[in-house]
Design a protein around this motif. Structure first.
Motif, PDB file in Angstrom:
ATOM      1  N   GLY A  11       0.834  -1.194   0.000  1.00 21.89           N
ATOM      2  CA  GLY A  11       0.000   0.000   0.000  1.00 21.89           C
ATOM      3  C   GLY A  11       0.865   1.239   0.000  1.00 21.89           C
ATOM      4  N   ILE A  12       0.531   2.205  -0.843  1.00 15.55           N
ATOM      5  CA  ILE A  12       1.323   3.442  -0.956  1.00 15.55           C
ATOM      6  C   ILE A  12       0.411   4.629  -0.693  1.00 15.55           C
ATOM      7  CG2 ILE A  12       2.792   4.872  -2.422  1.00 15.55           C
ATOM      8  CD1 ILE A  12       3.491   2.360  -4.020  1.00 15.55           C
ATOM      9  N   ILE A  13       0.797   5.447   0.297  1.00 16.87           N
ATOM     10  CA  ILE A  13       0.071   6.679   0.599  1.00 16.87           C
ATOM     11  C   ILE A  13       0.691   7.802  -0.220  1.00 16.87           C
ATOM     12  CG2 ILE A  13      -0.583   8.319   2.394  1.00 16.87           C
ATOM     13  CD1 ILE A  13      -0.273   6.041   4.421  1.00 16.87           C
ATOM     14  N   MET A  21       6.540   5.473  -9.657  1.00 18.89           N
ATOM     15  CA  MET A  21       7.795   4.802 -10.007  1.00 18.89           C
ATOM     16  C   MET A  21       8.126   3.692  -9.014  1.00 18.89           C
ATOM     17  SD  MET A  21      10.003   7.914 -11.747  1.00 18.89           S
ATOM     18  CE  MET A  21       9.495   9.267 -10.673  1.00 18.89           C
ATOM     19  N   MET A  22       7.747   3.864  -7.732  1.00 21.23           N
ATOM     20  CA  MET A  22       7.844   2.745  -6.788  1.00 21.23           C
ATOM     21  C   MET A  22       7.025   1.568  -7.298  1.00 21.23           C
ATOM     22  SD  MET A  22       7.154   4.131  -2.956  1.00 21.23           S
ATOM     23  CE  MET A  22       7.701   5.738  -2.412  1.00 21.23           C
ATOM     24  N   ALA A  23       5.772   1.873  -7.681  1.00 21.00           N
ATOM     25  CA  ALA A  23       4.837   0.822  -8.072  1.00 21.00           C
ATOM     26  C   ALA A  23       5.305   0.079  -9.322  1.00 21.00           C
ATOM     27  CB  ALA A  23       3.453   1.423  -8.306  1.00 21.00           C
ATOM     28  N   ILE A  24       5.812   0.801 -10.299  1.00 19.34           N
ATOM     29  CA  ILE A  24       6.279   0.157 -11.537  1.00 19.34           C
ATOM     30  C   ILE A  24       7.377  -0.845 -11.218  1.00 19.34           C
ATOM     31  CG2 ILE A  24       7.542   0.579 -13.690  1.00 19.34           C
ATOM     32  CD1 ILE A  24       5.894   3.204 -13.923  1.00 19.34           C
ATOM     33  N   ASN A  25       8.309  -0.458 -10.352  1.00 18.45           N
ATOM     34  CA  ASN A  25       9.383  -1.375  -9.974  1.00 18.45           C
ATOM     35  C   ASN A  25       8.847  -2.543  -9.164  1.00 18.45           C
ATOM     36  OD1 ASN A  25      12.485  -0.348 -10.416  1.00 18.45           O
ATOM     37  ND2 ASN A  25      11.023   1.336 -10.487  1.00 18.45           N
ATOM     38  N   ALA A  26       7.909  -2.257  -8.246  1.00 24.60           N
ATOM     39  CA  ALA A  26       7.347  -3.329  -7.425  1.00 24.60           C
ATOM     40  C   ALA A  26       6.591  -4.344  -8.277  1.00 24.60           C
ATOM     41  CB  ALA A  26       6.430  -2.733  -6.362  1.00 24.60           C
ATOM     42  N   LYS A  27       5.849  -3.868  -9.267  1.00 25.40           N
ATOM     43  CA  LYS A  27       5.086  -4.776 -10.119  1.00 25.40           C
ATOM     44  C   LYS A  27       6.021  -5.623 -10.984  1.00 25.40           C
ATOM     45  CE  LYS A  27       1.042  -3.584 -11.778  1.00 25.40           C
ATOM     46  NZ  LYS A  27       0.154  -4.440 -10.939  1.00 25.40           N
ATOM     47  N   GLN A  28       7.141  -5.049 -11.393  1.00 25.25           N
ATOM     48  CA  GLN A  28       8.128  -5.842 -12.122  1.00 25.25           C
ATOM     49  C   GLN A  28       8.675  -6.972 -11.252  1.00 25.25           C
ATOM     50  OE1 GLN A  28      10.898  -2.776 -13.303  1.00 25.25           O
ATOM     51  NE2 GLN A  28       9.967  -2.561 -15.327  1.00 25.25           N
ATOM     52  N   ALA A  34      -1.613  -1.114  -3.944  1.00 27.79           N
ATOM     53  CA  ALA A  34      -2.808  -0.346  -3.592  1.00 27.79           C
ATOM     54  C   ALA A  34      -2.415   1.106  -3.404  1.00 27.79           C
ATOM     55  CB  ALA A  34      -3.440  -0.894  -2.312  1.00 27.79           C
ATOM     56  N   SER A  35      -3.195   2.015  -3.968  1.00 27.06           N
ATOM     57  CA  SER A  35      -2.877   3.444  -3.874  1.00 27.06           C
ATOM     58  C   SER A  35      -3.952   4.184  -3.085  1.00 27.06           C
ATOM     59  CB  SER A  35      -2.751   4.068  -5.267  1.00 27.06           C
ATOM     60  OG  SER A  35      -4.019   4.246  -5.871  1.00 27.06           O
ATOM     61  N   LEU A  36      -3.510   5.177  -2.317  1.00 32.04           N
ATOM     62  CA  LEU A  36      -4.432   6.077  -1.616  1.00 32.04           C
ATOM     63  C   LEU A  36      -4.080   7.503  -1.981  1.00 32.04           C
ATOM     64  CD1 LEU A  36      -6.577   6.942   0.436  1.00 32.04           C
ATOM     65  CD2 LEU A  36      -4.842   6.724   2.226  1.00 32.04           C
ATOM     66  N   ASP A  37      -5.033   8.188  -2.606  1.00 30.80           N
ATOM     67  CA  ASP A  37      -4.823   9.576  -3.005  1.00 30.80           C
ATOM     68  C   ASP A  37      -6.195  10.216  -3.215  1.00 30.80           C
ATOM     69  OD1 ASP A  37      -2.352  11.359  -4.142  1.00 30.80           O
ATOM     70  OD2 ASP A  37      -4.188  11.830  -5.256  1.00 30.80           O
ATOM     71  N   PRO A  38      -6.327  11.529  -2.949  1.00 32.43           N
ATOM     72  CA  PRO A  38      -7.629  12.172  -3.155  1.00 32.43           C
ATOM     73  C   PRO A  38      -8.000  12.395  -4.612  1.00 32.43           C
ATOM     74  CG  PRO A  38      -6.018  13.762  -2.345  1.00 32.43           C
ATOM     75  CD  PRO A  38      -5.364  12.420  -2.270  1.00 32.43           C
ATOM     76  N   VAL A  47      -1.219   2.754 -12.482  1.00 34.43           N
ATOM     77  CA  VAL A  47      -0.467   1.492 -12.559  1.00 34.43           C
ATOM     78  C   VAL A  47      -0.748   0.584 -11.364  1.00 34.43           C
ATOM     79  CG1 VAL A  47       1.376   2.523 -13.948  1.00 34.43           C
ATOM     80  CG2 VAL A  47       1.585   2.517 -11.455  1.00 34.43           C
ATOM     81  N   ALA A  48      -1.696   0.959 -10.500  1.00 29.99           N
ATOM     82  CA  ALA A  48      -1.984   0.201  -9.288  1.00 29.99           C
ATOM     83  C   ALA A  48      -3.051  -0.864  -9.539  1.00 29.99           C
ATOM     84  CB  ALA A  48      -2.435   1.137  -8.176  1.00 29.99           C
ATOM     85  N   ASP A  49      -3.129  -1.841  -8.630  1.00 31.39           N
ATOM     86  CA  ASP A  49      -4.157  -2.874  -8.685  1.00 31.39           C
ATOM     87  C   ASP A  49      -5.415  -2.452  -7.940  1.00 31.39           C
ATOM     88  OD1 ASP A  49      -2.548  -5.262  -9.875  1.00 31.39           O
ATOM     89  OD2 ASP A  49      -1.266  -4.453  -8.299  1.00 31.39           O
ATOM     90  N   HIS A  50      -5.256  -1.653  -6.872  1.00 30.24           N
ATOM     91  CA  HIS A  50      -6.380  -1.132  -6.092  1.00 30.24           C
ATOM     92  C   HIS A  50      -6.249   0.382  -6.038  1.00 30.24           C
ATOM     93  CE1 HIS A  50      -7.202  -5.199  -4.507  1.00 30.24           C
ATOM     94  NE2 HIS A  50      -5.908  -5.290  -4.297  1.00 30.24           N
ATOM     95  N   GLU A  51      -7.289   1.096  -6.371  1.00 29.48           N
ATOM     96  CA  GLU A  51      -7.298   2.559  -6.250  1.00 29.48           C
ATOM     97  C   GLU A  51      -8.279   2.950  -5.149  1.00 29.48           C
ATOM     98  OE1 GLU A  51      -8.174   6.662  -8.815  1.00 29.48           O
ATOM     99  OE2 GLU A  51      -8.837   4.712  -9.582  1.00 29.48           O
ATOM    100  N   ILE A  52      -7.764   3.601  -4.124  1.00 26.70           N
ATOM    101  CA  ILE A  52      -8.600   4.110  -3.038  1.00 26.70           C
ATOM    102  C   ILE A  52      -8.560   5.629  -3.111  1.00 26.70           C
ATOM    103  CG2 ILE A  52      -8.929   4.228  -0.536  1.00 26.70           C
ATOM    104  CD1 ILE A  52      -7.415   1.482  -0.464  1.00 26.70           C
ATOM    105  N   ILE A  53      -9.715   6.248  -3.292  1.00 26.31           N
ATOM    106  CA  ILE A  53      -9.797   7.703  -3.420  1.00 26.31           C
ATOM    107  C   ILE A  53     -10.245   8.274  -2.085  1.00 26.31           C
ATOM    108  CG2 ILE A  53     -10.886   9.620  -4.645  1.00 26.31           C
ATOM    109  CD1 ILE A  53     -11.380   7.603  -6.969  1.00 26.31           C
ATOM    110  N   GLY A  54      -9.401   9.099  -1.505  1.00 28.88           N
ATOM    111  CA  GLY A  54      -9.736   9.692  -0.214  1.00 28.88           C
ATOM    112  C   GLY A  54      -8.616  10.580   0.274  1.00 28.88           C
ATOM    113  N   ALA A  55      -8.960  11.481   1.186  1.00 28.99           N
ATOM    114  CA  ALA A  55      -7.958  12.365   1.787  1.00 28.99           C
ATOM    115  C   ALA A  55      -7.009  11.549   2.662  1.00 28.99           C
ATOM    116  CB  ALA A  55      -8.640  13.446   2.614  1.00 28.99           C
TER     117      ALA A  55
END
Length: 372
Positions: A11-13, A21-28, A34-38, A47-55
């Motif tokens: 999970g990346i906040i 760029m973290m995610a691209i390397n991790a997926k390789q 999973a991403s969290l961003d508003p 490029v994420a598998d899960h998108e969580i939209i929120g503050a």
């Protein structure tokens, strides 16, 4: 201490370019993200598998991120303290909160680095106009007034060269500030260091940083400084990482003076713009190394494969870079997938590998996209 293995979920906040760029390397490497961003469809979410939209302060969104993640990291410092505390108690955050606590407040950061026995510019805390006047008497001119929180890319700071500059600087005093003595530096450099929960530590070659309008313009590697200064800068970087018991990434910006003294300027507990050169020029990129560190995998080799110059692509360069065939021939172009193109906004970067950094610097000048 845990080891997180593929195909577990990271999970990346924060959903900007660093998270992407973290995610691209991790997926390789076989991980899920999973991403969290508003912001919907932010660079990371693309490029994420899960998108969580929120503050970042939205506890419900934080809880959702924790529910789908085996380990949680972050791409920037402005995380809600309450959210981070909840995550520390209810999820796996190997970086902890102690480094973030120190580095997100400039006064605490300086006090902490100083306690490690490392040079910082002389400073005083400033909370009022009278504090500023006293501080200037103590430190002298020129000096730099900086807000303790919220500043980046030159925002939240004011250079005071003469008494007449005070009037402009006091606008910053709506929040806690720190006044620093101006260091007459020869150049600015940075060191990117990583440490895993098992205590393994690594550092990248020293980068020399060139700024324009207080935004990073170029990072030149190897830095054009004596080997003895590079060795000292790397020693300082590793010392700070050890003293902090760092997990993950720490970027350390430093001033080098003519008499070869090194002053630590700022810290960032995450991958950093000045480390983007590692993506092609080093055996292991800073982003892969960050994933290795937070997952407690063995750290990769940081060997420099080629001299390199990284140059930032801001909003004002964006359209021209896309059309610049000569640039695509000689450089590795990275664009971040940001929807809004704005002047001064970081939209991408280009790494130009070369036999000597002078050749890359000349090529950048000759392409003329960044000429002022």
């Amino acid at each position: 201490m845990k080891t997180i293995l593929p195909p577990q979920t990271i999970g990346i906040i924060g959903g900007g370019q660093l998270g992407r760029m973290m995610a691209i390397n991790a997926k390789q490497m076989g991980y899920r993200i999973a991403s969290l961003d508003p912001t919907p469809n932010c660079p990371l979410a693309q490029v994420a598998d899960h998108e969580i939209i929120g503050a970042y302060s939205d506890l419900k969104a934080i809880q959702e991120l924790a529910a789908v993640s085996d380990v949680i990291t972050y791409e920037f410092e402005n995380i809600s303290v309450e959210a981070l505390e909840w995550l520390m108690e209810n999820a796996y955050v190997p970086q902890g909160s102690h480094v973030l606590y120190a580095t997100k407040h400039r006064l605490r950061e300086k006090q902490t680095v100083e306690s490690f026995g490392v040079l910082v510019a002389p400073y005083v805390a400033v909370n009022s106009h009278s504090d500023l006047e006293k501080g200037l008497k103590q430190l002298g001119y020129p000096a730099v007034l900086k807000t303790c929180t919220g500043g980046y890319d030159g925002k939240g700071q004011s250079v005071i060269k003469i008494p007449d500059d005070i009037q402009d600087a006091i606008r910053l005093l709506q929040t806690d500030c720190v006044l620093e003595k101006w260091i007459p530096f020869l150049c600015e450099v940075s060191v990117i260091v990583h440490r895993s929960p098992s205590g393994e530590i690594s550092a990248y070659p020293v980068g020399e940083n060139i700024h324009r309008n207080q935004i990073l313009h170029e990072t030149i590697v190897p830095a054009r400084i004596p080997d003895s200064v590079s060795v000292k800068a790397l020693q300082i970087g590793k010392l700070i990482a050890e003293k902090f018991q760092l997990v993950g990434t720490l970027a350390i910006e430093m001033f080098v003076t003519e008499d070869e003294k090194i002053y630590v300027n700022e810290l960032a507990p995450r991958p950093h713009n000045s480390g983007h050169y590692t993506m092609e020029a080093c055996e292991t990129s800073q982003f892969e190394q960050h994933i290795r560190a937070v997952c407690n995998l063995p750290l990769g080799n940081t060997r420099l494969l080629s001299p390199v110059v990284m140059v930032n692509v801001l909003g004002e360069h964006y359209d021209a870079v896309i059309q610049a065939k000569d640039l695509w021939k000689i450089g590795k172009v990275h664009l971040y997938g940001k929807a809004d193109v704005k002047t001064g906004r970081k939209m991408g970067h280009v790494n130009i590998l070369c036999s000597h950094v002078d050749f890359a610097l000349d090529a950048i000048k000759n392409i003329k996209l960044w000429n002022q």
